[in-house]
Design a protein around this motif. Structure first.
Motif, PDB file in Angstrom:
ATOM      1  N   ASN A  96      25.345  -1.672 -33.978  1.00  8.35           N
ATOM      2  CA  ASN A  96      24.277  -1.783 -33.825  1.00  8.35           C
ATOM      3  C   ASN A  96      23.717  -2.469 -32.513  1.00  8.35           C
ATOM      4  OD1 ASN A  96      23.882  -0.821 -36.175  1.00  8.35           O
ATOM      5  ND2 ASN A  96      22.796  -2.513 -37.296  1.00  8.35           N
ATOM      6  N   GLU A 152      22.328  -3.181 -28.757  1.00  7.72           N
ATOM      7  CA  GLU A 152      21.055  -2.789 -28.514  1.00  7.72           C
ATOM      8  C   GLU A 152      21.051  -1.525 -27.454  1.00  7.72           C
ATOM      9  OE1 GLU A 152      20.590  -6.036 -24.894  1.00  7.72           O
ATOM     10  OE2 GLU A 152      20.306  -6.767 -27.117  1.00  7.72           O
ATOM     11  N   LEU A 195      22.552 -11.177 -39.023  1.00  7.65           N
ATOM     12  CA  LEU A 195      22.563  -9.768 -38.945  1.00  7.65           C
ATOM     13  C   LEU A 195      23.588  -8.931 -38.518  1.00  7.65           C
ATOM     14  CD1 LEU A 195      20.347  -7.228 -38.947  1.00  7.65           C
ATOM     15  CD2 LEU A 195      19.945  -7.642 -36.499  1.00  7.65           C
ATOM     16  N   ASN A 253      25.954  -6.295 -40.282  1.00  7.62           N
ATOM     17  CA  ASN A 253      26.435  -5.135 -39.616  1.00  7.62           C
ATOM     18  C   ASN A 253      27.843  -4.704 -39.716  1.00  7.62           C
ATOM     19  OD1 ASN A 253      23.988  -3.567 -39.032  1.00  7.62           O
ATOM     20  ND2 ASN A 253      23.474  -5.317 -37.445  1.00  7.62           N
ATOM     21  N   ASP A 260      14.153 -12.019 -41.162  1.00  6.58           N
ATOM     22  CA  ASP A 260      14.195 -11.027 -40.333  1.00  6.58           C
ATOM     23  C   ASP A 260      14.461  -9.594 -41.435  1.00  6.58           C
ATOM     24  OD1 ASP A 260      14.569  -8.680 -38.572  1.00  6.58           O
ATOM     25  OD2 ASP A 260      16.047 -10.078 -37.453  1.00  6.58           O
ATOM     26  N   ASP A 261      13.417  -8.795 -41.194  1.00  5.57           N
ATOM     27  CA  ASP A 261      13.125  -7.502 -42.079  1.00  5.57           C
ATOM     28  C   ASP A 261      14.381  -6.626 -41.981  1.00  5.57           C
ATOM     29  OD1 ASP A 261      11.112  -7.645 -43.706  1.00  5.57           O
ATOM     30  OD2 ASP A 261       9.559  -6.664 -42.294  1.00  5.57           O
ATOM     31  N   ARG A 262      15.138  -6.696 -40.726  1.00  2.00           N
ATOM     32  CA  ARG A 262      16.230  -5.833 -40.528  1.00  2.00           C
ATOM     33  C   ARG A 262      17.419  -6.306 -41.282  1.00  2.00           C
ATOM     34  NH1 ARG A 262      17.250  -6.446 -34.070  1.00  2.00           N
ATOM     35  NH2 ARG A 262      16.469  -8.302 -34.803  1.00  2.00           N
ATOM     36  N   SER A 287      17.039  -4.502 -44.544  1.00  2.00           N
ATOM     37  CA  SER A 287      17.424  -3.363 -44.409  1.00  2.00           C
ATOM     38  C   SER A 287      18.938  -2.989 -44.444  1.00  2.00           C
ATOM     39  CB  SER A 287      16.813  -2.721 -43.243  1.00  2.00           C
ATOM     40  OG  SER A 287      17.453  -2.022 -42.309  1.00  2.00           O
ATOM     41  N   VAL A 288      19.589  -3.809 -43.651  1.00  2.10           N
ATOM     42  CA  VAL A 288      21.025  -3.856 -43.583  1.00  2.10           C
ATOM     43  C   VAL A 288      21.482  -3.904 -45.066  1.00  2.10           C
ATOM     44  CG1 VAL A 288      23.295  -4.731 -42.835  1.00  2.10           C
ATOM     45  CG2 VAL A 288      21.297  -4.393 -41.215  1.00  2.10           C
TER      46      VAL A 288
END
Lengths: 325, 1078
Positions: B344, B346, B401, B405, B479-481, B484-485
């Motif tokens: 992931n 950037e 995160l 990931n 964190d919304d991410r 999602s992960v």
């Protein structure tokens, strides 16, 4: 033991008329089916998976259907209506046609009874033109076998069950009459073997357990009676149980011979222990009018063997009871 | 770009000879320059032939002992580089000599492995020349460079280059040195042509470089971890060199193949000591050392600022994982972590490259089934999973995160092996604990509980609920991410894992404790979605998809658990009983002064309340998550879900009417999902098509109101969204409702009444009555009178009066029979002589309901009385076409209704009056006598009484109940009189009462209403109206048309203008509009 009686598992609605008769067909060929015959002459074929009618058959010119059954497969249906006809249906591949029909001549309410004597061959016992007469015909050839009439004044034939000992042997018939007597007939010899006066009122219904050689009968009275056939082929009173309210429309012994279900005029379905003594087990309340018909599923998985009841309130209730072994 | 080049070697020779000779004789910068310039005029082909000749003077300059000026050497290098770049070296001797000469030209005279302190420009020139040399060497000779005999020289060159790369300040030199190293490794990445390296030759290279591996890796790792300011290009090149070298030397193929031992060391003398035999023990030791170096490299590059460096790290990992999978077993862990961490990144290029690499690895892994690899991965996964719960608590969102990931990356690479990993109870346990920990919801928000669904009527338009709007709040991250992960992780687990195992495990957690319930449900939802491949990005396909039947049974078991009473019938709003103390509490809270004891008490209560609020919040979320799950399952199963609707639709619909806004919205979203999955165009269609299933649950649940209090609500929703085709099924259930109502009328009457009300409303729509607007009674036909003569009028009047008396005698038959026989209305009998014709079912239902209304009309609860009045009105509408049925029912409910009209709360009276009006409209003169005897006197009396009050009242009077009663009565009275065909004395009393309201002192609305009464009454009896009005105020005097007639004298004549004038004039003009001349 003090558990409250269960609710029905499901209610089949929409028949639009009272339900007179029920017949399960749960072989492996497709979804389990329930056939119901109703007061407006329609036979509903209910898919028990979707719980919706797959088909509605009309073939008795709007006369009440009093009995339905299937022959060798789910695709051959046999129905008896108050138009005095018995019809054989072909339901294969989405068809719904009457292939054969014959007139019984009976104006009564007595339901037919079917016995498979050998694969592909049946005997059908049905009420005859004369009101006390039982006729037997071979099926599917429809060759008449015999006509059985009691000597004494027994009155109208009310209920009939043709059966055969589990070990084989000749077919026999138990028949209930208007005067409250039950008569055992030997079909091959065409004579009454034994007679038992069970009620003073007409026998409304009976069922016979060929494994235990034991039968049960109900009338408009408050009593359900069971009787046996002894070694000398004599009908003997066995047991009886008194109910709160009078009137039994139908009795059914489950295939495994463990329980007996009764359809009562008091809107209730009752379940009794059948193996030995008649012992009340449960009162199933749901219907809001007379229960007219009761039937047990023939599903191969005992846990999915349901009890169905059809009532004058136009509903069919399905119950999952006493099947968790 | 150049002038015509010389092709002919002879001419070229002649051309170049002078400058060559000159250079040999006088090695000066200018001479070198001259030669170099001349070289440009010679074509490559000619130059190739003259290669040795041209190189000779240049080399001669280099070899000449004594100190030389750097400029000269640089010039020589440039010229030589030109030659080498444009020609090929075909002889080994040339290569060898040039190679060593070049190296010598910049190395320190004392140590051939160290650079001499020369200028950057010179170093660059030499390096360029060296690079050109390596590029120009023929394939059949270059490999001799790597033979054992060459090792010392090669070693010196490599040391030199490494030293340049490591210690040189100038970036260009560093880069050039690294490029040379790569060329030396025959792994140059420049666009020029390169020598093809075959399998055997790789071995040769590998053997040679094995000797220098320690030095190379050490020096390069220094470069890599060097100052960030050195520029990314250097770092990238160094990493590339590092990975290529390691990849070559430690290549699995080379290490695994047993080869004949190369020449015995003794033949080579001391050189033999330099040779490294790549035995397994050697490779193990080396791998261990490399691992350390590697970790250092990874740690300083994985978060490098420049994306090219991170990209190179991905390439490095790829290189090593591809080639040295076995030999560098220990390094797989760190390498994988580096790779997975970059998934992931950037930067898009890095991300894409990384996922490509991972995909390749995953696929390779599947095909070869490298057990060691899997072991490493699952070990990594396990380590990560074990620390996950702790890390999820302690680290910040960014780190979480990243970790998640990485976790996801492992799952993806393991691919189908995930199933094996999960079959270890320890693994599964840790993973699930980590998930439970991190997915813990934050249930502190009070707003969630307080948001009520304000709409009493559920709106089922599909477009309204396409997305689930409410964000979930988690305790351990924002964190919304991350969420999602986490979803991806669960879906990947579901995709690869054994579905039964996973579902069992998380169902156990779900059942085990309410602490885990919401999290497990979240996980389960995603696992199921993943099991079908929804929302899963994977590198390798799993071995076998889940079959639909298994999926169905798994889903059914989950749904069964979700909708079981304990997990579904959770309270989402504070009970009524709780809300009262809350108000009290707030009040006392406001009090500025309260003693300590009180405050403590307050605190206690507040705390108790807080816990319940959190409990409610938690309940709300649990239901929402479960609803979401059902939606997901439906989408996953597609149209197969139709059979599950049997059990699922009712619970979902039940929640659609929940008091909590969030729950109700969530349920509507789920309904939408169900529609989409089962191919229904709208929730409405969904409900209609499955009404039989719904009704079944409704009827069963009606019998158990304590457990399933919402059955009536569901039924109400159904009624409002179906059509008449539902009726046959509904009748049955309506009977159930009525029975339930009869059995528990005290507690549940409001709910049941609401249901029946909805049903009646629906039925009024389903069966629109044709003669709803009853035609005006025969007597009031107003015919236009144009030619009016008094004589004709009198004649008509006499005739009509006689006629009316005749009919009136008939009508006012005292025999007030319950069922007025009307044989003409009776429908034809179909079923035989003794059977009554069967009533349409809606009529039966309406009758049954009306029956109950009679009882409930005198219910002590005001709310119920109001509701019942509404129902009664609708019943009357439904029955309006069946007068035979309606009138007896009206008769039966009359006395109860009468009480409402005259003896009830002022709130009830307007409603009751409205019912009376409806009755008047439908039943007409059936009610005339009752109304005139029992209702009108009281109504008119109270109107008259109230008129005095309202005349004096101020503007606020319009907000009082009394006003509303007056208004309702006045507004309804006019039509009622018309419908009931009231005459004479009744009419008079009405007129009398209404006249009071023509006063301009009355509130305007009452005046208007009163005006409307008069307008209505004018249709019935214009004369009476005219007379009454003129008695009040008469604007004109009347001349008799014939002198024999008495003059007309009215009380209102000649009166001054008074409070009634305005309205009377209005009405009179209205009358004269109707009948212009009198």
């Amino acid at each position: 033991m003090s558990l409250p009686p269960p609710d029905p598992q499901y209610i089949l609605r929409g028949s639009g008329a009272q339900i007179n008769t029920l017949h399960f067909r749960c072989d492996n060929e497709g979804p389990p089916l329930l056939f119901s015959g109703s007061g407006n002459g329609a036979v509903h074929v209910w898919n028990l998976n979707t719980r919706r009618p797959e088909k509605v058959l009309e073939g008795h010119s709007s006369s009440s259907i009093i009995w339905v059954s299937t022959l060798n497969s789910r695709e051959t249906l046999i129905s008896q209506g108050r138009d005095m006809r018995v019809c054989v249906w072909d339901l294969g591949e989405g068809r719904g046609d009457v292939t054969e029909a014959f007139v019984t001549g009976s104006v009564g309410f007595c339901q037919c009874s079917l016995l498979e004597t050998s694969p592909g061959r049946w005997l059908l016992a049905y009420p005859g033109e004369q009101m006390e007469e039982v006729r037997v015909a071979e099926f599917p050839s429809l060759i008449p076998v015999c006509s059985l009439k009691p000597d004494s004044k027994a009155g109208m034939l009310m209920s009939v069950k043709i059966w055969q000992k589990d070990s084989g042997g000749c077919p026999e018939i138990v028949a209930g009459y208007e005067d409250g007597s039950v008569v055992l007939w030997d079909v091959t010899q065409r004579r009454p073997v034994s007679c038992l006066k069970v009620y003073s009122e007409p026998v409304m219904c009976l069922d016979f357990d060929s494994g235990r050689l034991k039968g049960a009968s109900g009338s408009s009275e408050k009593v359900i009676s069971s009787w046996t056939i002894d070694e000398k082929q004599n009908l003997q009173m066995h047991d009886s149980v008194e109910l709160v309210n009078p009137g039994i429309s139908q009795l059914r012994v489950r295939d495994d011979g463990k329980i007996l279900a009764s359809a009562g005029w008091d809107n209730n379905l009752r379940v009794f222990a059948w193996k030995k003594k008649l012992r009340p087990l449960a009162v199933l309340k749901h219907h809001t009018d007379m229960v007219l018909s009761v039937g047990f599923s023939d599903h191969h998985d005992p846990r999915q063997r349901l009890l169905a009841a059809g009532s004058k309130d136009q509903r069919i209730s399905l119950w999952s009871i006493y099947n968790q072994s | 770009m150049h002038m015509e080049q010389i092709d002919d070697p002879k001419i070229a020779f002649a051309f170049l000879r002078p400058s060559c000779v000159l250079l040999t004789q006088e090695p000066t910068v200018s001479n070198v320059k001259a030669l170099r310039e001349n070289l440009h005029s010679v074509s490559d082909g000619a130059l190739q032939q003259l290669q040795d000749y041209v190189l000779f003077p240049l080399r001669f300059v280099l070899k000449t002992p004594g100190s030389k000026r750097e400029g000269l050497i640089q010039g020589v290098m440039e010229a030589m580089a030109y030659v080498l770049e444009n020609t090929c070296i075909r002889s080994w001797e040339s290569l060898r000599d040039l190679f060593s000469e070049l190296c010598l030209s910049i190395c320190s005279p004392t140590d051939p492995g160290q650079p001499a302190p020369v200028s950057e420009e010179l170093k660059t020139a030499v390096l360029r020349c060296l690079d050109a040399l390596l590029h120009s060497a023929y394939g059949d000779i270059i490999f001799q460079l790597y033979e054992p005999t060459m090792l010392p020289g090669l070693g010196a060159a490599i040391s030199l280059l490494l030293a340049l790369a490591e210690h040189e300040r100038a970036r260009g030199v560093q880069e050039a040195a690294l490029k040379c190293l790569l060329s030396l490794l025959l792994q140059c990445d420049c666009p020029k042509e390169h020598v093809a390296v075959g399998q055997d030759q790789r071995y040769v290279l590998g053997d040679a470089f094995a000797s220098f591996l320690p030095g190379i890796t050490r020096a390069l790792s220094h470069v890599i971890s060097g100052d960030v300011r050195q520029g990314h290009a250097v770092t990238v090149k160094a990493m590339r060199m590092w990975s290529r070298t390691v990849g070559l030397v430690m290549e699995d193929d080379q290490l695994q193949t047993k080869r004949a031992k190369p020449k015995v060391a003794s033949e080579l003398g001391r050189i033999g000591e330099l040779i490294v035999h790549r035995t397994s023990s050697w490779s193990k030791a080396t791998a261990k050392r490399l691992n350390l170096v590697l970790q250092k490299i990874i740690s300083c590059t994985s978060a490098h600022r420049h994306w090219r460096v991170r990209l190179e790290l991905v390439n490095l990992s790829d290189q090593l994982l591809t080639k040295c999978n076995n030999s560098l077993g220990e390094c797989i862990g760190p390498l994988m972590e580096a790779l997975v961490g970059a998934v992931n990144d950037e930067d898009l290029t890095v991300r894409e490259r990384c996922s490509l690499v991972l995909k390749e690895i995953a696929q390779r892994n599947q095909t070869t089934g490298g057990q060691a690899f899997i072991d490493v991965l699952s070990e990594n996964l396990h380590t990560l999973a074990s620390s996950l719960p702790r890390l999820m608590r302690t680290t910040d969102d960014q780190r979480k995160l990243f970790l998640l990931n990485v976790f996801l990356g492992y799952l993806k690479i393991l691919g189908p092996q995930v199933e094996v990993v999960l079959s270890s109870a320890a693994h599964l346990q840790r993973i699930s604990r980590g998930l439970m920990q991190v997915l813990e919801l934050d249930v502190m928000d009070v707003r969630i509980v307080e948001e009520r669904s304000a709409v009493t009527h559920v709106d089922l338009r599909p477009e309204l609920y396409n997305t689930r709007s409410q964000r979930k709040h988690f305790l351990y991250f924002t964190d919304d991410r991350i969420f999602s992960v986490l979803g991806k992780i669960c879906r990947t687990l579901g995709y690869y894992g054994n579905l039964y195992l996973l579902v069992d495990h998380f169902m156990d957690l779900y059942k085990e404790s309410s602490v885990y319930r919401k999290q497990s449900a979240l996980v389960l939802n995603d696992i199921i979605a993943g099991a079908t491949g929804t929302g899963v990005e994977v590198f390798t396909d799993r071995h076998s998809g889940i079959n639909q039947e298994d999926l169905m049974s798994v889903i059914q078991s989950i749904i069964e658990e979700y909708i079981s009473v304990n997990n579904w019938q959770l309270s989402t709003v504070t009970d009524e009983s709780n809300s009262e103390p809350k108000d009290k509490l707030n009040q006392s809270h406001v009090l500025p002064v309260c003693n300590n004891l009180e405050r403590d008490k307050l605190q206690l209560v507040l705390e108790a309340k807080c816990t319940t609020v959190h409990q409610l919040n938690s309940n709300i979320w649990q239901i929402c998550i479960q609803l979401e799950g059902i939606g997901t399952f439906a989408l996953v199963l597609g149209s197969d879900f139709r059979s599950v609707l049997m059990t699922t639709l009712y619970p979902v619909l039940e929640k659609a009417g929940d008091d909590s806004l969030l729950v109700s919205q969530s349920a509507l979203c789920t309904l939408n999902d169900l529609c989409q999955a089962c191919a229904y165009s709208s929730p409405k269609e969904l409900i209609i098509a499955n009404s039989d299933y719904l009704l079944n649950d409704v009827s069963l649940n009606l019998g158990r109101p304590s457990v399933h209090p919402h059955a009536p609500r569901v039924l109400a929703v159904m009624f409002s969204h179906s059509d008449a085709s539902l009726l046959p099924l509904v009748i049955d259930v309506v009977q159930d409702v009525l029975v339930a109502l009869d059995l528990s009328y005290d507690q549940r009457a409001p709910l049941f009444c609401a249901v029946l009300h909805t049903l009646l409303k629906a039925m009024v729509q389903w069966f629109p009555t044709h003669n709803g607007q009853k035609k005006l009674p025969a007597g009031v036909s107003v015919e236009p009178q144009t030619n009016f003569s008094v004589k004709q009028f009198l004649v008509d009047y006499c005739r009509q009066k006689e006629l009316a008396e005749g009919i009136g005698a008939d009508e006012e038959d005292p025999n007030d029979s319950d069922i007025p026989p009307s044989p003409s209305c009776r429908e034809e009998n179909i079923d035989g002589p003794d059977m009554k014709p069967e009533l349409p079912s809606h009529v039966t239902i309406a009758k049954d309901i009306m029956e109950r209304c009679i009882h409930f009309l005198s219910d002590p609860s005001l709310r119920i009385r109001l509701k019942v009045l509404d129902m009664l009105e609708l019943c009357v509408c439904v029955l309006s076409e069946k007068q035979d049925e309606l009138l007896p029912m009206v008769h039966r409910c009359w006395s109860a209704l009468l009480q409402r009209l005259i003896n009830d709360d002022p709130l009830v009276i307007p409603r009751a009056f409205r019912v009376l009006c409806t009755l008047g409209k439908t039943c007409g003169d059936f009610l005339r006598k009752r109304v005139s005897k029992e209702v009108l006197p009281k109504l008119t009396a109270s109107l008259a009484k109230q008129a005095r009050i309202s005349a004096k009242a101020g503007p606020t009077y319009a907000h009082t109940v009394a006003f509303k009663v007056q208004l309702a009565v006045l507004e309804g009275l006019g039509p009622l009189c018309v419908w009931l065909d009231l005459v004479d004395s009744d009419l008079d009393s009405v007129l009398e009462a209404c006249l009071l309201y023509l006063s301009c002192r009355q509130p305007a609305k009452l005046q208007d209403a009163s005006l409307s009464v008069f307008q209505n009454l004018m249709e019935v009896d214009p004369d009476a109206c005219w007379f009454a009005l003129n008695e009040l105020y008469c604007p004109a005097s009347f001349e008799p048309p014939h002198p024999d007639l008495q003059p007309v004298e009215l009380c209102g004549q000649g009166q001054p203008r008074n409070e009634y004038t305005d309205n009377v004039l209005k009405l009179l003009s209205f009358i004269s509009g109707e009948s212009p001349s009198i």
